[in-house]
Design an enzyme around this catalytic site. Sequence first.
Site, PDB file in Angstrom:
ATOM      1  N   ARG A  77       0.716  -1.215  -0.026  1.00 19.75           N
ATOM      2  CA  ARG A  77      -0.003   0.092   0.002  1.00 19.75           C
ATOM      3  C   ARG A  77       0.929   1.172   0.086  1.00 19.75           C
ATOM      4  O   ARG A  77       0.768   2.245  -0.675  1.00 19.75           O
ATOM      5  CB  ARG A  77      -0.786  -0.069   1.127  1.00 19.75           C
ATOM      6  CG  ARG A  77      -2.272   0.718   1.153  1.00 19.75           C
ATOM      7  CD  ARG A  77      -1.937   2.158   1.605  1.00 19.75           C
ATOM      8  NE  ARG A  77      -1.484   2.486   3.018  1.00 19.75           N
ATOM      9  CZ  ARG A  77      -1.784   3.547   3.607  1.00 19.75           C
ATOM     10  NH1 ARG A  77      -2.895   4.239   3.496  1.00 19.75           N
ATOM     11  NH2 ARG A  77      -1.540   3.653   4.960  1.00 19.75           N
ATOM     12  N   SER A  98      -6.189   4.703   0.700  1.00 24.18           N
ATOM     13  CA  SER A  98      -6.146   3.988   2.054  1.00 24.18           C
ATOM     14  C   SER A  98      -6.266   2.626   1.532  1.00 24.18           C
ATOM     15  O   SER A  98      -5.924   2.106   0.523  1.00 24.18           O
ATOM     16  CB  SER A  98      -7.499   4.291   2.899  1.00 24.18           C
ATOM     17  OG  SER A  98      -8.526   4.184   2.213  1.00 24.18           O
ATOM     18  N   ASP A 120     -19.741   6.315   7.541  1.00 28.59           N
ATOM     19  CA  ASP A 120     -20.321   7.007   8.745  1.00 28.59           C
ATOM     20  C   ASP A 120     -20.386   8.487   8.006  1.00 28.59           C
ATOM     21  O   ASP A 120     -19.391   9.236   7.852  1.00 28.59           O
ATOM     22  CB  ASP A 120     -19.313   6.872   9.769  1.00 28.59           C
ATOM     23  CG  ASP A 120     -19.587   7.806  11.186  1.00 28.59           C
ATOM     24  OD1 ASP A 120     -20.904   7.848  11.230  1.00 28.59           O
ATOM     25  OD2 ASP A 120     -18.810   8.345  11.530  1.00 28.59           O
ATOM     26  N   GLN A 144     -17.109   9.623  -0.370  1.00 25.53           N
ATOM     27  CA  GLN A 144     -16.836  10.152   0.844  1.00 25.53           C
ATOM     28  C   GLN A 144     -17.215  11.608   0.918  1.00 25.53           C
ATOM     29  O   GLN A 144     -17.790  12.078   1.796  1.00 25.53           O
ATOM     30  CB  GLN A 144     -15.451   9.852   1.322  1.00 25.53           C
ATOM     31  CG  GLN A 144     -15.206   8.591   1.958  1.00 25.53           C
ATOM     32  CD  GLN A 144     -13.692   8.365   2.361  1.00 25.53           C
ATOM     33  OE1 GLN A 144     -12.976   8.214   1.576  1.00 25.53           O
ATOM     34  NE2 GLN A 144     -13.449   8.567   3.769  1.00 25.53           N
ATOM     35  N   SER A 152     -17.782  -3.335   5.279  1.00 21.94           N
ATOM     36  CA  SER A 152     -17.998  -2.223   6.304  1.00 21.94           C
ATOM     37  C   SER A 152     -16.525  -2.047   6.920  1.00 21.94           C
ATOM     38  O   SER A 152     -16.324  -2.846   7.799  1.00 21.94           O
ATOM     39  CB  SER A 152     -19.173  -2.425   7.099  1.00 21.94           C
ATOM     40  OG  SER A 152     -19.099  -1.611   8.316  1.00 21.94           O
ATOM     41  N   ASN A 153     -15.941  -0.897   6.857  1.00 24.00           N
ATOM     42  CA  ASN A 153     -14.685  -0.541   7.532  1.00 24.00           C
ATOM     43  C   ASN A 153     -15.049   0.143   8.921  1.00 24.00           C
ATOM     44  O   ASN A 153     -14.661   1.084   9.267  1.00 24.00           O
ATOM     45  CB  ASN A 153     -13.734   0.091   6.582  1.00 24.00           C
ATOM     46  CG  ASN A 153     -12.553   0.349   7.554  1.00 24.00           C
ATOM     47  OD1 ASN A 153     -12.219  -0.175   8.550  1.00 24.00           O
ATOM     48  ND2 ASN A 153     -11.716   1.000   6.804  1.00 24.00           N
ATOM     49  N   GLY A 183     -12.025  -4.957  10.600  1.00 23.12           N
ATOM     50  CA  GLY A 183     -11.650  -4.307  12.036  1.00 23.12           C
ATOM     51  C   GLY A 183     -10.347  -3.675  11.801  1.00 23.12           C
ATOM     52  O   GLY A 183      -9.862  -3.519  11.020  1.00 23.12           O
ATOM     53  N   ILE A 209      -6.747  -2.405  12.162  1.00 23.04           N
ATOM     54  CA  ILE A 209      -5.334  -3.129  12.022  1.00 23.04           C
ATOM     55  C   ILE A 209      -4.455  -2.695  13.241  1.00 23.04           C
ATOM     56  O   ILE A 209      -4.114  -1.766  13.555  1.00 23.04           O
ATOM     57  CB  ILE A 209      -4.461  -2.455  10.675  1.00 23.04           C
ATOM     58  CG1 ILE A 209      -5.743  -2.880   9.360  1.00 23.04           C
ATOM     59  CG2 ILE A 209      -3.516  -3.284  10.582  1.00 23.04           C
ATOM     60  CD1 ILE A 209      -5.068  -2.074   8.222  1.00 23.04           C
ATOM     61  N   HIS A 242     -27.515 -17.603   5.279  1.00 18.68           N
ATOM     62  CA  HIS A 242     -27.354 -19.158   5.307  1.00 18.68           C
ATOM     63  C   HIS A 242     -28.508 -20.061   4.726  1.00 18.68           C
ATOM     64  O   HIS A 242     -28.221 -20.896   4.571  1.00 18.68           O
ATOM     65  CB  HIS A 242     -27.332 -19.571   6.942  1.00 18.68           C
ATOM     66  CG  HIS A 242     -26.438 -20.677   7.122  1.00 18.68           C
ATOM     67  ND1 HIS A 242     -25.896 -21.302   6.275  1.00 18.68           N
ATOM     68  CD2 HIS A 242     -25.736 -21.301   8.047  1.00 18.68           C
ATOM     69  CE1 HIS A 242     -25.237 -22.671   6.563  1.00 18.68           C
ATOM     70  NE2 HIS A 242     -24.977 -22.209   7.918  1.00 18.68           N
ATOM     71  N   ASP A 263     -23.612 -21.538   2.056  1.00 13.86           N
ATOM     72  CA  ASP A 263     -23.151 -22.555   3.317  1.00 13.86           C
ATOM     73  C   ASP A 263     -21.756 -22.092   3.945  1.00 13.86           C
ATOM     74  O   ASP A 263     -21.107 -21.435   3.080  1.00 13.86           O
ATOM     75  CB  ASP A 263     -23.108 -23.975   2.898  1.00 13.86           C
ATOM     76  CG  ASP A 263     -22.164 -24.157   1.545  1.00 13.86           C
ATOM     77  OD1 ASP A 263     -21.087 -23.701   1.607  1.00 13.86           O
ATOM     78  OD2 ASP A 263     -22.734 -24.947   0.547  1.00 13.86           O
TER      79      ASP A 263
HETATM   80  N1  CAO Z   1      -7.412  -0.136  10.671  1.00 14.88           N
HETATM   81  C1  CAO Z   1      -6.353   0.792  10.896  1.00 14.88           C
HETATM   82  N2  CAO Z   1      -6.193   1.874   9.908  1.00 14.88           N
HETATM   83  C2  CAO Z   1      -7.350   2.378   9.201  1.00 14.88           C
HETATM   84  C3  CAO Z   1      -8.375   1.343   9.122  1.00 14.88           C
HETATM   85  C4  CAO Z   1      -8.365   0.087   9.752  1.00 14.88           C
HETATM   86  N3  CAO Z   1      -9.254  -0.711   9.662  1.00 14.88           N
HETATM   87  N4  CAO Z   1      -9.194   1.959   8.394  1.00 14.88           N
HETATM   88  C5  CAO Z   1      -8.682   2.982   7.969  1.00 14.88           C
HETATM   89  N5  CAO Z   1      -7.655   3.064   8.477  1.00 14.88           N
HETATM   90  C6  CAO Z   1      -6.655   4.328   8.264  1.00 14.88           C
HETATM   91  C7  CAO Z   1      -6.739   4.691   6.769  1.00 14.88           C
HETATM   92  O1  CAO Z   1      -5.581   3.973   6.134  1.00 14.88           O
HETATM   93  C8  CAO Z   1      -6.355   6.061   6.869  1.00 14.88           C
HETATM   94  O2  CAO Z   1      -4.702   6.382   7.213  1.00 14.88           O
HETATM   95  P1  CAO Z   1      -3.805   6.725   6.123  1.00 14.88           P
HETATM   96  O3  CAO Z   1      -3.754   8.058   6.006  1.00 14.88           O
HETATM   97  O4  CAO Z   1      -2.442   6.161   6.577  1.00 14.88           O
HETATM   98  O5  CAO Z   1      -4.386   6.264   4.850  1.00 14.88           O
HETATM   99  C9  CAO Z   1      -7.048   6.612   8.075  1.00 14.88           C
HETATM  100  O6  CAO Z   1      -7.427   5.500   8.735  1.00 14.88           O
HETATM  101  C10 CAO Z   1      -8.281   7.222   7.632  1.00 14.88           C
HETATM  102  O7  CAO Z   1      -9.124   6.601   6.830  1.00 14.88           O
HETATM  103  P2  CAO Z   1     -10.411   6.823   6.289  1.00 14.88           P
HETATM  104  O8  CAO Z   1     -11.649   6.627   7.334  1.00 14.88           O
HETATM  105  O9  CAO Z   1     -10.463   8.415   5.816  1.00 14.88           O
HETATM  106  O10 CAO Z   1     -10.541   5.958   4.781  1.00 14.88           O
HETATM  107  P3  CAO Z   1     -10.988   4.303   4.607  1.00 14.88           P
HETATM  108  O11 CAO Z   1     -11.046   4.574   2.859  1.00 14.88           O
HETATM  109  O12 CAO Z   1     -10.149   3.580   5.170  1.00 14.88           O
HETATM  110  O13 CAO Z   1     -12.432   4.451   5.060  1.00 14.88           O
HETATM  111  C11 CAO Z   1     -14.831   4.892   5.065  1.00 14.88           C
HETATM  112  C12 CAO Z   1     -13.655   4.928   4.243  1.00 14.88           C
HETATM  113  C13 CAO Z   1     -15.927   5.687   4.197  1.00 14.88           C
HETATM  114  C14 CAO Z   1     -15.428   3.406   5.106  1.00 14.88           C
HETATM  115  C15 CAO Z   1     -14.644   5.102   6.674  1.00 14.88           C
HETATM  116  O14 CAO Z   1     -14.289   6.349   6.861  1.00 14.88           O
HETATM  117  C16 CAO Z   1     -16.002   4.953   7.322  1.00 14.88           C
HETATM  118  O15 CAO Z   1     -16.930   5.845   7.221  1.00 14.88           O
HETATM  119  N6  CAO Z   1     -16.069   3.854   8.281  1.00 14.88           N
HETATM  120  C17 CAO Z   1     -17.030   3.547   9.058  1.00 14.88           C
HETATM  121  C18 CAO Z   1     -18.010   2.548   8.522  1.00 14.88           C
HETATM  122  C19 CAO Z   1     -18.930   2.395   9.464  1.00 14.88           C
HETATM  123  O16 CAO Z   1     -19.814   2.975  10.109  1.00 14.88           O
HETATM  124  N7  CAO Z   1     -19.468   0.718   9.437  1.00 14.88           N
HETATM  125  C20 CAO Z   1     -20.566   0.365  10.423  1.00 14.88           C
HETATM  126  C21 CAO Z   1     -21.625   0.026   9.805  1.00 14.88           C
HETATM  127  S1  CAO Z   1     -22.952  -0.658  10.767  1.00 14.88           S
HETATM  128  O17 CAO Z   1     -23.443   0.731  11.324  1.00 14.88           O
END
Ligand code: CAO
Length: 266
Positions: A71, A86, A129, A158, A179-180, A204, A206, A236, A240
């Site tokens: 990356r 990201s 979010d 975003q 979903s991150n 989850g 990292i 399910h 499977d």
């Molecule tokens: N672990 C460690 N670091 C992480 C990470 C993770 N899982 N996810 C993102 N990061 C880091 C990114 O790499 C970035 O760092 P760098 O500047 O070094 O690249 C920084 O955190 C900010 O990332 P970001 O959030 O702006 O961007 P993203 O592309 O990783 O994620 C998005 C985008 C839209 C998925 C995220 O902002 C978001 O909204 N997540 C929440 C999702 C959510 O609410 N899920 C629950 C659903 S059920 O209610």
Amino acid sequence: PEEVPAPSTSDKESTSDDSKAAAGVQRLTDDVVVPVRGIQRIMVKSMEASLSIPHFNLMEEYDMTQMADFRNELKAVAETRDIRLSYMPILIKATSLALFRFPGLNGHINADATEVTQKASHNISVAMDTPRGLLVPVIKDVQNKSILEVAQDLVRLQELGKNNKLGEKELSGATFTLSNIGAIGGTYASPVIPSPTLVIGAIGKIQTLPRFRDERDPDAGVYPAKMMNISWAADHRVVDGATMARFSNQLKQYIESPSSMVSDLH
Ligand code: CAO
């Protein structure tokens, strides 16, 4: 109702109130009834629809140590083109590559569960979010896009999300969801499948954790591994557990060995 003390006018106390507000502390002086409207109303409906799906959960940890280097190299290239990279675009593209081997996970089920449509397009939606709450915009046709094109789409979505501009066009047509949640915090989750799709994966945080260099030879020592968990939920009725585990293994291979991913890019 509870008697509310009059607000203090002393400089010292108002500074302390200001700093609490800045820290996000809110002490309610009375009960507050919050109407469930707008996006939250839609969330009530979509979550109720998801309740009828029997969820199968599978959790796995992926070693991101090599992926972190990959990356960083790609990020430098992306920066020369003004693209923010990201981990997400790489994970989204790797998911699409894995779906080529598991088309049965990418699609929809009909209302009476008599048919599954395997979709040709990998329209991967990403839980976001936003100021309006949880929205799940879609990156369309990931199968035809490069990692950097996926990154551009993600940043565009975003920005739209931040500015309350995500509409029907961006929010419809998903065939698979990621979903991150780890971007905010949390290592494991039990994600809810957006009906009528079949699978969701919650990513989850990292974390750097000790892992054995060679699982068969503990004497070879440990190294600081960058570990990431993904928690899968699948419908399910039609997916499977063995299929879900094989899909996860395939994605794990792409993530843990980015060269295997690059060799399958087309
Ligand atoms: N672990 C460690 N670091 C992480 C990470 C993770 N899982 N996810 C993102 N990061 C880091 C990114 O790499 C970035 O760092 P760098 O500047 O070094 O690249 C920084 O955190 C900010 O990332 P970001 O959030 O702006 O961007 P993203 O592309 O990783 O994620 C998005 C985008 C839209 C998925 C995220 O902002 C978001 O909204 N997540 C929440 C999702 C959510 O609410 N899920 C629950 C659903 S059920 O209610």
